[in-house]
Design an enzyme around this catalytic site. Structure first.
Site, PDB file in Angstrom:
ATOM      1  N   ASP A   1       4.876   7.774   9.959  1.00  0.00           N
ATOM      2  CA  ASP A   1       3.536   8.311  10.102  1.00  0.00           C
ATOM      3  C   ASP A   1       2.995   7.808  11.331  1.00  0.00           C
ATOM      4  O   ASP A   1       2.433   8.471  12.122  1.00  0.00           O
ATOM      5  CB  ASP A   1       2.344   7.963   9.014  1.00  0.00           C
ATOM      6  CG  ASP A   1       2.804   8.753   7.613  1.00  0.00           C
ATOM      7  OD1 ASP A   1       3.190   9.755   7.929  1.00  0.00           O
ATOM      8  OD2 ASP A   1       2.396   8.258   6.417  1.00  0.00           O
TER       9      ASP A   1
ATOM     10  N   ARG B   1      -6.162  -5.321   3.216  1.00  0.00           N
ATOM     11  CA  ARG B   1      -6.693  -4.222   4.259  1.00  0.00           C
ATOM     12  C   ARG B   1      -7.991  -4.834   5.183  1.00  0.00           C
ATOM     13  O   ARG B   1      -8.027  -4.547   6.136  1.00  0.00           O
ATOM     14  CB  ARG B   1      -7.188  -2.990   3.502  1.00  0.00           C
ATOM     15  CG  ARG B   1      -6.035  -2.232   2.932  1.00  0.00           C
ATOM     16  CD  ARG B   1      -5.066  -1.796   3.981  1.00  0.00           C
ATOM     17  NE  ARG B   1      -4.185  -0.823   3.694  1.00  0.00           N
ATOM     18  CZ  ARG B   1      -2.721  -1.179   3.829  1.00  0.00           C
ATOM     19  NH1 ARG B   1      -2.382  -2.172   4.212  1.00  0.00           N
ATOM     20  NH2 ARG B   1      -1.891  -0.068   3.260  1.00  0.00           N
TER      21      ARG B   1
ATOM     22  N   ASP C   1      -6.883   2.914   0.488  1.00  0.00           N
ATOM     23  CA  ASP C   1      -6.828   1.978   1.942  1.00  0.00           C
ATOM     24  C   ASP C   1      -7.663   2.794   3.058  1.00  0.00           C
ATOM     25  O   ASP C   1      -8.353   1.807   3.842  1.00  0.00           O
ATOM     26  CB  ASP C   1      -5.424   2.213   2.142  1.00  0.00           C
ATOM     27  CG  ASP C   1      -4.441   1.380   1.506  1.00  0.00           C
ATOM     28  OD1 ASP C   1      -5.231   0.252   0.916  1.00  0.00           O
ATOM     29  OD2 ASP C   1      -3.329   1.552   1.180  1.00  0.00           O
TER      30      ASP C   1
ATOM     31  N   SER D   1       6.567   5.656  -0.898  1.00  0.00           N
ATOM     32  CA  SER D   1       5.488   5.063  -0.229  1.00  0.00           C
ATOM     33  C   SER D   1       5.406   3.733  -0.455  1.00  0.00           C
ATOM     34  O   SER D   1       4.786   3.060  -1.675  1.00  0.00           O
ATOM     35  CB  SER D   1       4.224   5.827  -0.231  1.00  0.00           C
ATOM     36  OG  SER D   1       2.977   5.072   0.074  1.00  0.00           O
TER      37      SER D   1
HETATM   38  N1  ARG Z   1      -2.806   1.451  -5.468  1.00  0.00           N
HETATM   39  C1  ARG Z   1      -2.986   0.136  -4.794  1.00  0.00           C
HETATM   40  C2  ARG Z   1      -4.111  -0.036  -3.997  1.00  0.00           C
HETATM   41  O1  ARG Z   1      -5.182   0.806  -4.004  1.00  0.00           O
HETATM   42  C3  ARG Z   1      -1.830   0.074  -3.808  1.00  0.00           C
HETATM   43  C4  ARG Z   1      -1.783   0.913  -2.557  1.00  0.00           C
HETATM   44  C5  ARG Z   1      -0.676   1.061  -1.636  1.00  0.00           C
HETATM   45  N2  ARG Z   1      -1.012   1.390  -0.452  1.00  0.00           N
HETATM   46  C6  ARG Z   1      -0.175   2.359   0.464  1.00  0.00           C
HETATM   47  N3  ARG Z   1      -0.568   2.923   1.325  1.00  0.00           N
HETATM   48  N4  ARG Z   1       0.842   2.567  -0.023  1.00  0.00           N
HETATM   49  O2  ARG Z   1      -4.533  -1.189  -3.575  1.00  0.00           O
END
Ligand code: ARG
Length: 428
Positions: free
Chosen positions: A35, A116, A145, A201
């Site tokens: 990406d 993040r 995110d 992912s």
């Molecule tokens: N579901 C988790 C969260 O919202 C993990 C997210 C993982 N992020 C990703 N871009 N794969 O914190």
């Protein structure tokens, strides 16, 4: 694929979103994956903008940052920075989470949610350093995110704009691969999955790893083994249990099995031990902030050891009243962090209380690890309220007279007894 297909529909719904004409130099949060590699090239073409790539090391295992940096330059970045933020992440984000026993839902220790705000804070710092006007990230429009990153940027740097190309462009994974091939963007093939299978992912750092996508989205299906890249399958873990001792000072883990370690190394070591014994596999259906439910497979070997150790010690040194109250504070803390509001003043307020409690959290907890299970088995602390009570009791007890118990019970049950009798009467 024609140009119209890949064009972002530039309808702004928030003031911090960039108008294409305002975009001159972009700080791209660059992981080196598909990406963000496509984005690196696409932003240059679409906006005729310069791109500065920023890659942040939060302890994701097996990453070669020289390769990532070289790739960014090769794809036309005017500068590529790699920041080792492991120490700051561990000290400023993971340790507060440990003190807050931070778990969201039924078992997510928040590693992504903790990472993040730090990533976005560093993006702001490096955007300013390189005179960028815009920050770009690779989050989709369906996840948490984007909320965490954009809320941070909008809070810390009202002067900066944001673009999130993946949210707007019409490319799916196949179109991205085609775009990459056309523009000579090297594609990493996954060691086991190859490039033909769409990969899970994945997001990872020192505190854990998540996998989403493919069969994981089908909640009827049990996990397939190829998802576990970190933790040993519990079935394959050693037949002998291992006891690991974790020492805390004021809520901070400082030693493993008697060996004092810096926090980053301690987290890495705890993860290693956990991986060996198959601990920290979490299969989690989660309520996202953006309304969806999503299933994640988490591998959190370090958290699976350190969180129960901390919670056990905290309960040992706390009174019954503190122990009943703290989980409510912890839950609110975890929710704010999950929901992308790291910079919300309430979080700092809660931290003040959490710090006060953790001032007593000093001591050592031994945990037995065995085929995916973790269980506290020994406890030691100079502040253990347990020991103080025991001493009082054993010494014949100036403070605890068993003969006083009936009087206590009579008063303790008074209201309940009265109410019970009233109800019996009214029910005839
Ligand atoms: N579901 C988790 C969260 O919202 C993990 C997210 C993982 N992020 C990703 N871009 N794969 O914190």
């Amino acid at each position: 694929m024609n140009a119209a297909e890949t064009r972002t529909p530039h309808t702004r719904t928030a003031s911090y979103e960039a108008e294409p004409s305002e975009v001159g130099r972009v700080l791209l949060l660059y992981s080196g994956g598909l990406d963000t590699s496509v984005m690196l090239k696409w932003i240059q073409d679409e906006y005729e903008a310069e791109v500065v790539a920023l890659t942040i090391n939060l302890g994701q295992p097996g990453e070669d940052y020289d390769v990532v940096k070289g790739k960014a330059i090769q794809l036309g970045a005017v500068a590529a920075e790699v920041v080792d933020a492991r120490e700051e992440f561990a000290t400023g984000y993971v340790v507060p989470a440990i003190k807050a026993n931070a778990i969201y839902g039924l078992g997510y220790p928040l590693f992504t949610a903790l990472g993040r705000p730090l990533i976005a804070k560093l993006a702001v710092e490096y955007a300013r350093k390189h005179n960028c006007d815009t920050i770009a990230h690779g989050c989709t429009g369906k996840g948490n995110d984007q909320v965490r990153i954009e809320a941070t940027v909008a809070t810390l740097a009202p002067e900066l704009k944001v673009i999130a190309p993946v949210r707007g462009w019409a490319m799916g994974r196949d179109e991205e691969i085609e775009y990459a091939r056309k523009h000579n963007i090297p594609i990493k093939t996954h060691p086991t999955q190859g490039v033909e299978t769409p990969p899970y992912s994945i997001d990872d750092n020192l505190w854990g790893r998540s996998s989403e996508g493919r069969w994981i989205e089908d909640i009827h299906r049990a996990p397939e083994d190829d998802v576990f890249q970190l933790v040993t399958r519990p079935e394959d873990a050693p037949d002998e249990p291992e006891v690991v001792e974790v020492e805390f000072e004021r809520g901070v883990p400082v030693a493993l099995n008697g060996e004092r370690l810096g926090i980053v190394e301690l987290l890495e070591r705890a993860a290693e031990i956990g991986c060996r014994h198959g601990v920290g596999i979490v299969d989690h259906v989660e309520d996202r902030i953006v309304g969806l439910k999503v299933r994640d497979i988490y591998e959190v070997p370090a958290a699976a050891i350190l969180l129960p150790a901390h919670a056990e010690l905290e309960r040992l040194v706390g009174t019954i009243h503190q122990n009943q109250f703290k989980p409510r504070i912890d839950q609110q803390w975890a929710y704010l962090v999950y929901a992308g509001l790291w910079w919300e003043p309430l979080r700092t307020d809660l931290d003040a209380y959490i710090e006060a409690v953790n001032a007593q959290v000093t001591g050592t907890i031994g945990l037995k690890l065995f085929k995916g299970h973790v269980r506290p088995v020994t406890r030691r602390s100079p502040n253990a309220v347990y020991d103080a009570l025991l001493a009082t009791f054993e010494s014949g007890g100036a403070l605890f007279h068993q003969q006083a118990s009936p009087g206590f019970i009579e008063l303790w049950s008074l209201q309940s007894r009265l109410a019970h009798r009233l109800r019996e009467r009214s029910e005839g």
